[in-house]
Design a protein around this motif. Structure first.
Motif, mmCIF file in Angstrom:
data_model
loop_
_atom_site.group_PDB
_atom_site.id
_atom_site.type_symbol
_atom_site.label_atom_id
_atom_site.label_comp_id
_atom_site.label_asym_id
_atom_site.label_seq_id
_atom_site.Cartn_x
_atom_site.Cartn_y
_atom_site.Cartn_z
ATOM 1 N N LEU A 150 0.824 -1.196 0.000
ATOM 2 C CA LEU A 150 0.000 0.000 0.000
ATOM 3 C C LEU A 150 0.859 1.248 0.000
ATOM 4 C CD1 LEU A 150 -2.710 -1.059 2.609
ATOM 5 C CD2 LEU A 150 -3.050 -0.720 0.166
ATOM 6 N N LEU A 151 1.882 1.240 0.835
ATOM 7 C CA LEU A 151 2.745 2.408 0.905
ATOM 8 C C LEU A 151 3.460 2.634 -0.411
ATOM 9 C CD1 LEU A 151 3.897 4.651 2.641
ATOM 10 C CD2 LEU A 151 5.721 3.094 3.323
ATOM 11 N N ASP A 152 3.844 1.554 -1.066
ATOM 12 C CA ASP A 152 4.555 1.655 -2.332
ATOM 13 C C ASP A 152 3.710 2.346 -3.388
ATOM 14 O OD1 ASP A 152 6.747 0.996 -4.192
ATOM 15 O OD2 ASP A 152 5.221 -0.272 -5.110
ATOM 16 N N SER A 153 2.393 2.262 -3.248
ATOM 17 C CA SER A 153 1.513 2.917 -4.220
ATOM 18 C C SER A 153 1.588 4.428 -4.115
ATOM 19 C CB SER A 153 0.065 2.463 -4.009
ATOM 20 O OG SER A 153 -0.460 3.027 -2.823
ATOM 21 N N LEU A 154 2.105 4.925 -3.009
ATOM 22 C CA LEU A 154 2.167 6.367 -2.808
ATOM 23 C C LEU A 154 3.536 6.957 -3.104
ATOM 24 C CD1 LEU A 154 0.214 6.720 0.541
ATOM 25 C CD2 LEU A 154 -0.632 6.932 -1.786
ATOM 26 N N VAL A 155 4.560 6.162 -2.973
ATOM 27 C CA VAL A 155 5.907 6.702 -3.060
ATOM 28 C C VAL A 155 6.697 6.002 -4.151
ATOM 29 C CG1 VAL A 155 8.032 7.159 -1.800
ATOM 30 C CG2 VAL A 155 5.862 7.150 -0.588
ATOM 31 N N ARG B 32 -4.916 14.856 3.672
ATOM 32 C CA ARG B 32 -4.290 15.554 2.542
ATOM 33 C C ARG B 32 -4.319 14.671 1.295
ATOM 34 N NH1 ARG B 32 0.493 16.412 4.682
ATOM 35 N NH2 ARG B 32 -0.232 18.270 5.778
ATOM 36 N N ILE B 33 -4.061 13.384 1.487
ATOM 37 C CA ILE B 33 -4.093 12.451 0.360
ATOM 38 C C ILE B 33 -5.498 12.364 -0.220
ATOM 39 C CG2 ILE B 33 -3.795 10.037 -0.323
ATOM 40 C CD1 ILE B 33 -1.666 9.836 1.905
ATOM 41 N N GLU B 34 -6.495 12.230 0.658
ATOM 42 C CA GLU B 34 -7.881 12.123 0.194
ATOM 43 C C GLU B 34 -8.287 13.363 -0.603
ATOM 44 O OE1 GLU B 34 -9.989 11.423 3.829
ATOM 45 O OE2 GLU B 34 -9.932 9.244 3.565
ATOM 46 N N LYS B 35 -7.866 14.517 -0.118
ATOM 47 C CA LYS B 35 -8.185 15.760 -0.821
ATOM 48 C C LYS B 35 -7.519 15.777 -2.192
ATOM 49 C CE LYS B 35 -8.039 20.796 -0.334
ATOM 50 N NZ LYS B 35 -7.646 21.935 0.546
ATOM 51 N N ALA B 36 -6.280 15.309 -2.241
ATOM 52 C CA ALA B 36 -5.569 15.269 -3.515
ATOM 53 C C ALA B 36 -6.233 14.310 -4.491
ATOM 54 C CB ALA B 36 -4.110 14.852 -3.279
ATOM 55 N N ILE B 37 -6.694 13.177 -3.991
ATOM 56 C CA ILE B 37 -7.366 12.206 -4.851
ATOM 57 C C ILE B 37 -8.627 12.818 -5.460
ATOM 58 C CG2 ILE B 37 -8.680 10.045 -4.827
ATOM 59 C CD1 ILE B 37 -6.606 8.929 -2.904
ATOM 60 N N GLU B 38 -9.365 13.558 -4.633
ATOM 61 C CA GLU B 38 -10.612 14.153 -5.117
ATOM 62 C C GLU B 38 -10.361 15.304 -6.079
ATOM 63 O OE1 GLU B 38 -13.793 13.245 -4.761
ATOM 64 O OE2 GLU B 38 -12.977 11.458 -3.813
ATOM 65 N N SER B 39 -9.345 16.124 -5.789
ATOM 66 C CA SER B 39 -9.157 17.353 -6.568
ATOM 67 C C SER B 39 -8.151 17.226 -7.710
ATOM 68 C CB SER B 39 -8.722 18.490 -5.641
ATOM 69 O OG SER B 39 -7.466 18.190 -5.032
ATOM 70 N N GLU B 40 -7.190 16.310 -7.562
ATOM 71 C CA GLU B 40 -6.108 16.244 -8.538
ATOM 72 C C GLU B 40 -6.217 15.077 -9.508
ATOM 73 O OE1 GLU B 40 -3.966 18.628 -8.802
ATOM 74 O OE2 GLU B 40 -4.613 19.705 -7.005
ATOM 75 N N LEU B 41 -6.796 13.969 -9.058
ATOM 76 C CA LEU B 41 -6.845 12.780 -9.900
ATOM 77 C C LEU B 41 -8.094 12.779 -10.773
ATOM 78 C CD1 LEU B 41 -4.606 11.919 -7.955
ATOM 79 C CD2 LEU B 41 -5.594 9.633 -7.909
ATOM 80 N N SER B 42 -7.915 12.366 -12.018
ATOM 81 C CA SER B 42 -9.052 12.205 -12.912
ATOM 82 C C SER B 42 -9.832 10.960 -12.519
ATOM 83 C CB SER B 42 -8.569 12.069 -14.358
ATOM 84 O OG SER B 42 -7.876 10.841 -14.525
ATOM 85 N N SER B 43 -11.005 10.796 -13.107
ATOM 86 C CA SER B 43 -11.812 9.610 -12.824
ATOM 87 C C SER B 43 -11.051 8.336 -13.176
ATOM 88 C CB SER B 43 -13.120 9.664 -13.621
ATOM 89 O OG SER B 43 -13.869 8.482 -13.433
ATOM 90 N N LYS C 221 1.235 12.810 -8.131
ATOM 91 C CA LYS C 221 0.304 13.766 -7.531
ATOM 92 C C LYS C 221 0.138 13.534 -6.032
ATOM 93 C CE LYS C 221 -2.345 14.499 -11.795
ATOM 94 N NZ LYS C 221 -3.646 14.301 -12.489
ATOM 95 N N ILE C 222 0.051 12.259 -5.631
ATOM 96 C CA ILE C 222 -0.135 11.968 -4.210
ATOM 97 C C ILE C 222 1.150 12.246 -3.440
ATOM 98 C CG2 ILE C 222 -0.656 10.159 -2.538
ATOM 99 C CD1 ILE C 222 -2.490 8.915 -4.606
ATOM 100 N N ARG C 223 2.289 11.939 -4.033
ATOM 101 C CA ARG C 223 3.559 12.243 -3.376
ATOM 102 C C ARG C 223 3.709 13.751 -3.181
ATOM 103 N NH1 ARG C 223 6.420 9.725 -6.564
ATOM 104 N NH2 ARG C 223 7.200 11.402 -7.886
ATOM 105 N N LYS C 224 3.305 14.512 -4.195
ATOM 106 C CA LYS C 224 3.378 15.971 -4.091
ATOM 107 C C LYS C 224 2.471 16.463 -2.964
ATOM 108 C CE LYS C 224 2.677 20.198 -6.785
ATOM 109 N NZ LYS C 224 2.272 20.750 -8.106
ATOM 110 N N ALA C 225 1.278 15.856 -2.834
ATOM 111 C CA ALA C 225 0.369 16.245 -1.764
ATOM 112 C C ALA C 225 0.956 15.941 -0.398
ATOM 113 C CB ALA C 225 -0.973 15.547 -1.934
ATOM 114 N N LEU C 226 1.682 14.803 -0.307
ATOM 115 C CA LEU C 226 2.301 14.431 0.962
ATOM 116 C C LEU C 226 3.426 15.405 1.343
ATOM 117 C CD1 LEU C 226 2.632 10.540 0.913
ATOM 118 C CD2 LEU C 226 1.445 11.925 2.615
#
Length: 208
Positions: A124-129, A148-159, A198-203
């Motif tokens: 799971l962690l590897d999916s973020l970094v 912060r990750i959840e917010k990034a997923i909602e605002s930064e990631l496409s469907s 995108k998630i790494r940047k949010a972190l």
């Protein structure tokens, strides 16, 4: 059941079903039930009920038996795996699963010392970094970071990127994700890399 079922190839059995030997369907359903249970175990991380997932997986397996095309598709086993995964993921989405349930797992990643983290948690962690950039051991994943990750997923990631992330968190490789979502390997791998970035940047944003 006939004694020759076990010695016959799946593809041959499918042809016999279409020739009228419908009872073979029960044999194939039984043969692949462990595949369904395995898939349910991996999809469970998305927040769905395990028994519901198994039921959906059996529906997917039945559809695989019904729709398998020997001249078009790969082996029946590969086609069944795809149909089961698609059926489960579609059901998870339609059920309005708990939003980003996998992220709850990140909170506990660093609760203890580094020696007791499970392989699943590492996955799971590897999916973020990204593997080649920052050392995962140096990242503190706390509740604030999860938000912060959840917010990034909602605002930064496409469907599409969110779908790729969902399935990657279940342990699927990008080639498997591509088949489930009906996309090509390259676009799926690119989407996964964008998710990581995108998630790494949010972190990293907001770290002291």
């Amino acid at each position: 059941m006939g004694n020759d079922y076990e010695t016959s190839k799946d593809e041959e059995l499918i042809l016999r079903i279409r020739d009228g030997e419908e009872k073979i369907t029960d044999y194939i359903m039984e043969k692949y039930k462990n595949l369904v249970r395995s898939k349910a175990g991996s999809m469970y991380i998305l927040g769905a009920d395990r028994e519901d997932l198994i039921q959906e997986g059996m529906i997917g397996l039945f559809k695989a038996i019904r729709d398998y095309d020997i001249g078009r598709d790969a082996s029946f086993a590969t086609f069944a795996d795809l149909c089961v995964a698609r059926q489960m993921y579609t059901a998870v989405q339609a059920a309005g699963r708990k939003k980003h349930a996998p992220l709850n797992s990140y909170v506990s990643l660093y609760a203890g010392n580094g020696s007791d983290k499970t392989e699943e948690e590492k996955k799971l962690l590897d999916s973020l970094v990204s593997r080649d950039e920052q050392n995962p051991e140096e990242l503190l994943i706390d509740r604030e970071n999860v938000e912060r990750i959840e917010k990034a997923i909602e605002s930064e990631l496409s469907s599409f990127e969110r779908q790729v992330l969902d399935l990657y968190l279940t342990g699927m490789k990008y080639t498997e994700i591509a088949r489930v979502l009906g996309k090509d390997d390259k676009s799926t791998d690119n989407a996964l890399q964008r998710c990581r970035s995108k998630i790494r940047k949010a972190l990293l944003t907001g770290k002291d």
